[in-house]
Design a protein around this motif. Structure first.
Motif, short mmCIF file in Angstrom:
data_model
loop_
_atom_site.label_atom_id
_atom_site.label_comp_id
_atom_site.label_asym_id
_atom_site.label_seq_id
_atom_site.Cartn_x
_atom_site.Cartn_y
_atom_site.Cartn_z
N ALA A 144 0.85 -1.18 0.00
CA ALA A 144 0.00 0.00 0.00
C ALA A 144 0.88 1.23 0.00
CB ALA A 144 -0.92 0.01 1.23
N LEU A 145 0.43 2.26 -0.68
CA LEU A 145 1.12 3.56 -0.71
C LEU A 145 0.12 4.62 -0.31
CD1 LEU A 145 3.65 5.27 -1.50
CD2 LEU A 145 2.62 5.46 -3.78
N SER A 146 0.49 5.44 0.66
CA SER A 146 -0.38 6.54 1.06
C SER A 146 -0.58 7.50 -0.10
CB SER A 146 0.23 7.26 2.26
OG SER A 146 -0.42 8.50 2.48
N SER A 147 -1.80 7.99 -0.25
CA SER A 147 -2.07 8.97 -1.30
C SER A 147 -1.60 10.36 -0.92
CB SER A 147 -3.57 9.00 -1.62
OG SER A 147 -4.31 9.36 -0.48
N SER A 148 -1.19 10.55 0.33
CA SER A 148 -0.76 11.85 0.84
C SER A 148 0.70 12.12 0.49
CB SER A 148 -0.94 11.90 2.36
OG SER A 148 -0.31 13.04 2.91
N SER A 149 0.98 13.34 0.06
CA SER A 149 2.36 13.75 -0.18
C SER A 149 3.06 14.13 1.12
CB SER A 149 2.41 14.93 -1.15
OG SER A 149 1.88 14.57 -2.41
N ASP A 150 2.29 14.55 2.14
CA ASP A 150 2.88 14.95 3.42
C ASP A 150 3.33 13.74 4.23
OD1 ASP A 150 2.43 17.65 2.90
OD2 ASP A 150 0.40 17.58 3.73
N HIS A 151 2.58 12.65 4.16
CA HIS A 151 2.95 11.41 4.85
C HIS A 151 3.02 10.31 3.79
CE1 HIS A 151 0.97 13.88 8.02
NE2 HIS A 151 2.04 13.52 8.69
N CYS A 152 4.06 10.37 3.00
CA CYS A 152 4.20 9.49 1.84
C CYS A 152 4.84 8.17 2.30
CB CYS A 152 5.03 10.17 0.76
SG CYS A 152 5.15 9.24 -0.77
N TYR A 153 4.01 7.29 2.85
CA TYR A 153 4.50 6.04 3.41
C TYR A 153 4.13 4.86 2.51
CZ TYR A 153 4.88 8.87 7.67
OH TYR A 153 5.18 9.83 8.60
N LEU A 154 5.03 3.90 2.49
CA LEU A 154 4.82 2.63 1.80
C LEU A 154 4.71 1.55 2.85
CD1 LEU A 154 5.02 0.68 -0.71
CD2 LEU A 154 7.52 0.86 -0.44
N ALA A 155 3.79 0.60 2.66
CA ALA A 155 3.64 -0.52 3.59
C ALA A 155 3.67 -1.82 2.82
CB ALA A 155 2.32 -0.40 4.37
N TYR A 156 4.31 -2.82 3.41
CA TYR A 156 4.38 -4.15 2.79
C TYR A 156 4.62 -5.19 3.89
CZ TYR A 156 9.45 -3.25 3.11
OH TYR A 156 10.72 -2.95 3.55
N PRO A 157 4.36 -6.47 3.62
CA PRO A 157 4.52 -7.49 4.66
C PRO A 157 5.97 -7.60 5.12
CG PRO A 157 3.18 -8.33 2.86
CD PRO A 157 3.76 -7.02 2.39
N GLY A 158 6.13 -7.71 6.43
CA GLY A 158 7.46 -7.85 6.99
C GLY A 158 7.83 -9.27 7.31
N SER A 159 6.89 -10.21 7.08
CA SER A 159 7.13 -11.62 7.40
C SER A 159 6.20 -12.49 6.57
CB SER A 159 6.90 -11.87 8.90
OG SER A 159 6.90 -13.24 9.21
N VAL A 160 6.61 -13.72 6.34
CA VAL A 160 5.74 -14.68 5.66
C VAL A 160 5.04 -15.59 6.65
CG1 VAL A 160 7.07 -14.68 3.52
CG2 VAL A 160 7.66 -16.31 5.34
N THR A 161 5.42 -15.53 7.91
CA THR A 161 4.83 -16.43 8.91
C THR A 161 3.92 -15.71 9.90
OG1 THR A 161 6.80 -16.18 10.32
CG2 THR A 161 6.76 -18.02 8.75
N SER A 162 4.03 -14.40 9.99
CA SER A 162 3.18 -13.63 10.90
C SER A 162 2.72 -12.35 10.20
CB SER A 162 3.92 -13.28 12.19
OG SER A 162 5.00 -12.39 11.92
N GLY A 163 1.82 -11.63 10.86
CA GLY A 163 1.23 -10.45 10.25
C GLY A 163 1.96 -9.16 10.55
N GLU A 164 3.26 -9.13 10.34
CA GLU A 164 4.03 -7.91 10.54
C GLU A 164 3.89 -6.99 9.34
OE1 GLU A 164 7.69 -9.31 13.45
OE2 GLU A 164 8.01 -9.26 11.28
N VAL A 165 3.78 -5.69 9.61
CA VAL A 165 3.69 -4.68 8.56
C VAL A 165 4.90 -3.77 8.65
CG1 VAL A 165 2.29 -2.86 7.51
CG2 VAL A 165 1.18 -4.69 8.80
N GLN A 166 5.65 -3.66 7.56
CA GLN A 166 6.78 -2.74 7.51
C GLN A 166 6.31 -1.42 6.93
OE1 GLN A 166 10.44 -3.10 8.26
NE2 GLN A 166 9.84 -0.94 8.24
N ILE A 167 6.51 -0.34 7.67
CA ILE A 167 6.21 1.01 7.19
C ILE A 167 7.52 1.65 6.75
CG2 ILE A 167 5.15 3.23 7.71
CD1 ILE A 167 3.20 0.93 7.91
N PHE A 168 7.53 2.15 5.51
CA PHE A 168 8.73 2.72 4.91
C PHE A 168 8.44 4.14 4.46
CE2 PHE A 168 11.86 3.48 1.60
CZ PHE A 168 13.01 2.86 2.08
N ASP A 169 9.32 5.07 4.83
CA ASP A 169 9.19 6.47 4.41
C ASP A 169 9.69 6.58 2.97
OD1 ASP A 169 9.55 9.22 3.93
OD2 ASP A 169 9.95 9.64 6.03
N ALA A 170 8.74 6.78 2.04
CA ALA A 170 9.08 6.76 0.62
C ALA A 170 9.69 8.07 0.13
CB ALA A 170 7.85 6.43 -0.22
#
Length: 440
Positions: A144-170
């Motif tokens: 997922a990519l935020s539609s906001s330019s002020d908080h332009c964050y990217l999110a993607y799975p951080g693990s294949v075995t659990s539900g971790e979400v990695q938030i990345f400052d794009a």
């Protein structure tokens, strides 16, 4: 922005349907063509603003109301094309060493998701500014990519075995936070319009959680159901950020109201008389009986329930949902695998029914989508091979290998005119909105 990603149970050659970032338009790709529709008068008509013949597509992303679209075809699943549809020209294309599973864009960044890597492009000139390599295996291209330019964050799975979400400052190009959202792997993620919140659901599908994307703190926990695990395939904040809507492989679409004032009051231990028998009561009860009941039981008491729901004719039909304001009225839009766009009103009272306003047939090649009478909601009648969003119809790995893709991230510019650079920049800024209907 909302799209349903690659599904192995969907045959190649089916139709793609996707909303843009602020739910003002709808992209529809059928066999050999694609169309863009305006949603401004969807209560009555669904106006087609563009139609062209093309290769069979499985990804289309339009940049807000601009003239820019990013597309990926089944014939060349490793190649991303960026086009100026108003000028009917291809601006540039990029090829990668593997199948493109998802494309996300806002006014600052364009993200290309492969199975084990993510490419971040500067949308102003389409140069690759960063590559995230060796990500956990992500066969469905969940990101997922935020539609906001002020908080332009990217999110993607951080693990294949659990539900971790990695938030990345794009924008600043660094990892921001890792959120341990669920015990089981992720099935859906979505940013709020401001980018400051992220909603998550796991493969189990019974609980939806909302976190702060800035510090990872949990803000809401919402109970979708108790009796059965489901596959959540669409998760979306409303454009006003007050609601969250989810759809699954069942026949029910759930709408949750995000009462931030109540949550803040509860966090400070404040209880008002008006909400004593509502959500706050259950929060209070869960705290009171914590020492007497198992944690799983008290968690159920603390979880918010659906504000409203819609029951559609049958289960097993995948649907993508969005909530937006149409002509000053809040509307639920459901793009369905069977080839229809449903328009519902949203009640002001919790527990009341959403009313069906219009059903549009998306399978027609006319200048508009046909309005279907709402007094016969079960009369779908026609067979269709429509699928929703993402990489539906992505060729197998063997087929992708024969696509002739060149090295990853290699760009080929096709300006189409001498002032293509200026046209591209204007379209990114939104200075060149789409005009009247046109076709190729």
């Amino acid at each position: 922005m909302m799209s349903l990603l690659g599904r192995p149970d969907v045959d190649a050659g089916e139709v793609f349907v996707n909303f843009n970032q602020n739910i003002t338009s709808l992209a529809v790709a059928t066999s050999g063509s694609y169309s863009l529709y305006s949603l401004g008068s969807v209560d009555s008509t669904l106006d087609k603003i563009y139609h062209t013949k093309s290769d069979d597509l499985f990804l289309i992303e339009r940049l807000f109301e601009s003239s820019l679209v990013a597309i990926v075809s089944q014939r060349a699943p490793r190649k991303l094309k960026v086009c100026h549809f108003k000028k009917q020209s291809e601006i540039c294309n990029y090829s990668y060493s593997n199948t493109i599973l998802a494309v996300k864009l806002n006014r600052e960044r364009l993200i290309v998701c492969l199975e084990e890597s993510l490419y971040i492009h500067n949308i102003q000139d389409m140069k690759v500014v960063h590559t995230i390599r060796d990500t956990p295996c992500n066969q469905l291209g969940l990101c997922a990519l935020s539609s906001s330019s002020d908080h332009c964050y990217l999110a993607y799975p951080g693990s294949v075995t659990s539900g971790e979400v990695q938030i990345f400052d794009a924008i600043n190009l660094h990892a921001k936070t890792m959120i341990p959202a669920h015990d089981t792997p992720l099935a859906a993620i979505a940013f709020s319009p401001s980018g400051t919140e992220i909603a998550t659901a796991s493969e189990r599908g019974t609980v939806i959680r909302v976190f702060s994307s800035q510090d990872g703190s949990r803000l809401f926990e919402l109970r979708r159901g108790l009796k059965r695990c489901v596959s959540i395939v669409s998760l979306s904040f409303s454009t006003c950020a007050e609601y969250l809507v989810s759809s699954s492989n069942t026949e029910t679409v759930h709408i949750f109201r995000l009462d931030r004032s109540a949550a803040e009051n509860n966090d400070h231990g404040k209880q008002s008389g008006d909400d004593w028998m509502g959500y706050s009561f259950f929060r209070f009860l869960s705290k009171t009986v914590t020492s007497y009941l198992p944690t799983q039981v008290t968690d159920v008491f603390s979880q918010g329930r659906a504000f409203a729901s819609v029951t559609l004719p049958e289960a097993g039909v995948r649907r993508m949902c969005a909530i937006t304001t149409i002509q000053k009225q809040l509307r639920l839009l459901i793009a369905s695998q069977d080839g229809y766009l449903y328009v519902y009103s949203i009640p002001s009272i919790e527990g009341a029914e959403c009313q069906l306003i219009k059903r549009h047939d998306l399978r027609l090649d006319d200048n508009y989508a046909m309005d279907v009478k709402v007094d016969s909601p079960h009369a779908s009648g026609l067979n269709s091979n429509v699928c929703i969003g993402g990489a539906a119809g992505v060729p197998s790995a063997a087929a992708a290998g024969g696509a002739g893709g060149s090295s990853e991230g290699k760009a080929t510019d096709k300006p189409g005119s001498s002032n293509a650079g200026a046209s591209y920049a204007s379209a990114v800024k939104g200075d060149e909105p789409a005009g009247s209907s046109s076709s190729n």
